[in-house]
Design an enzyme around this catalytic site. Structure first.
Site, PDB file in Angstrom:
ATOM      1  N   PRO A  30      39.537 -18.500 -36.655  1.00  0.00           N
ATOM      2  CA  PRO A  30      38.185 -17.953 -37.335  1.00  0.00           C
ATOM      3  C   PRO A  30      37.703 -16.897 -36.285  1.00  0.00           C
ATOM      4  CG  PRO A  30      37.892 -20.126 -36.410  1.00  0.00           C
ATOM      5  CD  PRO A  30      39.619 -19.952 -36.482  1.00  0.00           C
ATOM      6  N   VAL A  55      34.594 -14.104 -36.303  1.00  0.00           N
ATOM      7  CA  VAL A  55      33.284 -13.391 -36.639  1.00  0.00           C
ATOM      8  C   VAL A  55      33.429 -12.082 -37.026  1.00  0.00           C
ATOM      9  CG1 VAL A  55      30.777 -13.114 -36.176  1.00  0.00           C
ATOM     10  CG2 VAL A  55      31.921 -15.175 -35.633  1.00  0.00           C
ATOM     11  N   CYS A  94      32.884 -22.031 -29.349  1.00  0.00           N
ATOM     12  CA  CYS A  94      32.540 -20.626 -29.238  1.00  0.00           C
ATOM     13  C   CYS A  94      31.769 -20.534 -28.140  1.00  0.00           C
ATOM     14  CB  CYS A  94      31.752 -20.335 -30.798  1.00  0.00           C
ATOM     15  SG  CYS A  94      30.945 -18.719 -30.643  1.00  0.00           S
ATOM     16  N   LYS A 114      37.651 -27.847 -33.065  1.00  0.00           N
ATOM     17  CA  LYS A 114      38.141 -26.739 -32.279  1.00  0.00           C
ATOM     18  C   LYS A 114      37.302 -26.618 -30.917  1.00  0.00           C
ATOM     19  CE  LYS A 114      39.796 -22.000 -32.344  1.00  0.00           C
ATOM     20  NZ  LYS A 114      39.138 -21.357 -31.071  1.00  0.00           N
ATOM     21  N   HIS A 143      41.831 -24.222 -27.309  1.00  0.00           N
ATOM     22  CA  HIS A 143      41.886 -23.005 -26.791  1.00  0.00           C
ATOM     23  C   HIS A 143      42.046 -23.241 -25.306  1.00  0.00           C
ATOM     24  CE1 HIS A 143      40.305 -18.472 -26.583  1.00  0.00           C
ATOM     25  NE2 HIS A 143      41.139 -18.816 -25.596  1.00  0.00           N
ATOM     26  N   GLY A 166      45.941 -16.188 -26.315  1.00  0.00           N
ATOM     27  CA  GLY A 166      46.562 -15.156 -25.883  1.00  0.00           C
ATOM     28  C   GLY A 166      48.215 -15.404 -26.288  1.00  0.00           C
ATOM     29  N   GLY A 177      45.079 -15.555 -32.535  1.00  0.00           N
ATOM     30  CA  GLY A 177      43.726 -14.862 -32.732  1.00  0.00           C
ATOM     31  C   GLY A 177      43.941 -13.521 -33.016  1.00  0.00           C
ATOM     32  N   ARG A 178      43.258 -12.744 -32.077  1.00  0.00           N
ATOM     33  CA  ARG A 178      43.061 -11.296 -32.213  1.00  0.00           C
ATOM     34  C   ARG A 178      44.315 -10.371 -32.489  1.00  0.00           C
ATOM     35  NH1 ARG A 178      37.596 -10.183 -32.635  1.00  0.00           N
ATOM     36  NH2 ARG A 178      36.676 -12.084 -32.468  1.00  0.00           N
TER      37      ARG A 178
END
Length: 341
Positions: free
Chosen positions: A13, A15, A96, A135, A179, A221, A241-242
């Site tokens: 997820p 934002v 988060c 998470k 994470h 990562g 993720g990214r």
């Protein structure tokens, strides 16, 4: 590794990233990967525009709804409301690091209160028969958040993480997504919290060894298919993720992880042509097609034509976004458009 939900890989997820437009786009690249909504607060679900917050296309399944909150009763209400939608899983955000989130006793700050997390998970599970997951990070550091569990404002060692897991696992979450960094709650931005605290994959692996009956998913990562294969020798599943957002073609390789499927024959032309009707539908309804198209900016990352693609979809134009996509199919290098991703 055991995986009772037939779930190997997910997209984290994010934002302002994993909205319904991105999720539709992602489904053109991967059919099996678990997708997540953006983080939505329990109060927003209770008091806000539920259709705007919770609606999604059936093509997006399997999809998890991520909720943030700190009040077990509010989380119960939010999950009950979400029962009207066909989410495959409900996830509690306890990781988060944003000041806005942690300052409101949500996200990573909850890690100082594992008994509360357990209570929230139990409350959510009582509201749904869907899997309820959590998470979190491997630890946190904060001068402002202290508790009987974390009296010195931080924990970042295996013993504390093991104690934390023992407490929250009393509520039997269906999966722990971890994470592999601590969250530093002062002095770092959310972006810096994704990069500066060092990764510690070994701690997550050790947690899996200790909690063998827990389904453990690792995050942080992870950028290559080789990375994913390595992690899957230690844990049950992997969250990306990214990298999935900045290099979306990476997602086209994920389905090969399921049932020994071979790598896709998908091309970037296929993806653009698949997204074109979606963009046209948005335009016909008067919705913001530019927002949807902005999620595709990395489709040609590290490929000839990348700069042209970014310029075409980012530059203001008098034409429609669907026209821009058709122009792109004509002007981008055809050998790149038609090459298997």
């Amino acid at each position: 590794m055991n995986n009772s939900f037939n779930h190997i890989i997910s997209i984290a997820p994010m934002v302002d990233r994993t909205d319904r437009h991105f999720r539709y786009f992602a489904r053109l690249l991967t059919k099996n990967t678990l997708l997540y909504t953006e983080m939505i607060t329990a109060q927003a679900i209770i008091n806000g525009d539920r259709k705007k917050l919770l609606d999604f296309s059936p093509i997006e399944n399997p999809i998890a709804l991520q909720i943030a909150g700190s009040n077990p009763e509010e989380l119960y209400k939010a999950v009950k409301i979400a029962e009207e939608w066909n989410y495959d899983e409900i996830n509690l955000n306890a990781g988060c690091p944003s000041d806005r989130v942690s300052g409101n006793m949500m996200g990573a700050s909850l890690m100082a209160y594992p008994e509360l997390i357990a209570e929230m998970i139990s409350s959510m599970k009582s509201a749904t028969k869907k899997p309820v997951t959590v998470k979190h990070r491997i630890g946190i550091s904060s001068s402002k958040v202290t508790s009987s569990f974390m009296p010195y404002g931080s924990f970042h060692d295996f013993e504390h993480l093991s104690d934390f897991m023992s407490i929250i696992n009393k509520a039997a979450p269906d999966r722990n997504i971890i994470h592999a960094r601590i969250a530093i709650l002062e002095g770092l931005s959310p972006k810096e919290n994704r990069d500066i605290p060092p990764l510690n994959y070994d701690m997550v692996y050790a947690i899996k060894k200790e909690f063998t009956n827990s389904i453990i998913e690792i995050n942080g990562g992870i950028k290559t298919l080789d990375d994913i294969h390595e992690h899957l020798t230690h844990v049950d599943s992997v969250m990306i993720g990214r990298e999935a957002y900045s290099n979306p073609a990476f997602m086209a390789r994920f389905d090969s992880l399921y049932n020994c499927q071979t790598l896709t024959s998908l091309t970037r032309r296929d993806v653009i042509e698949g997204f074109l009707p979606y963009i046209e539908n948005l335009e016909n309804k008067g919705e913001n097609a530019h927002l949807a198209l902005s999620h595709t900016i990395g489709l040609f990352q590290n490929q000839p034509g990348s700069s042209l693609w970014k310029r075409l979809i980012s530059t203001p134009s008098k034409g429609t976004k669907s026209t821009i996509l058709r122009d792109a199919l004509d002007s981008l290098p055809h050998d790149v458009l038609d090459k298997k991703i």
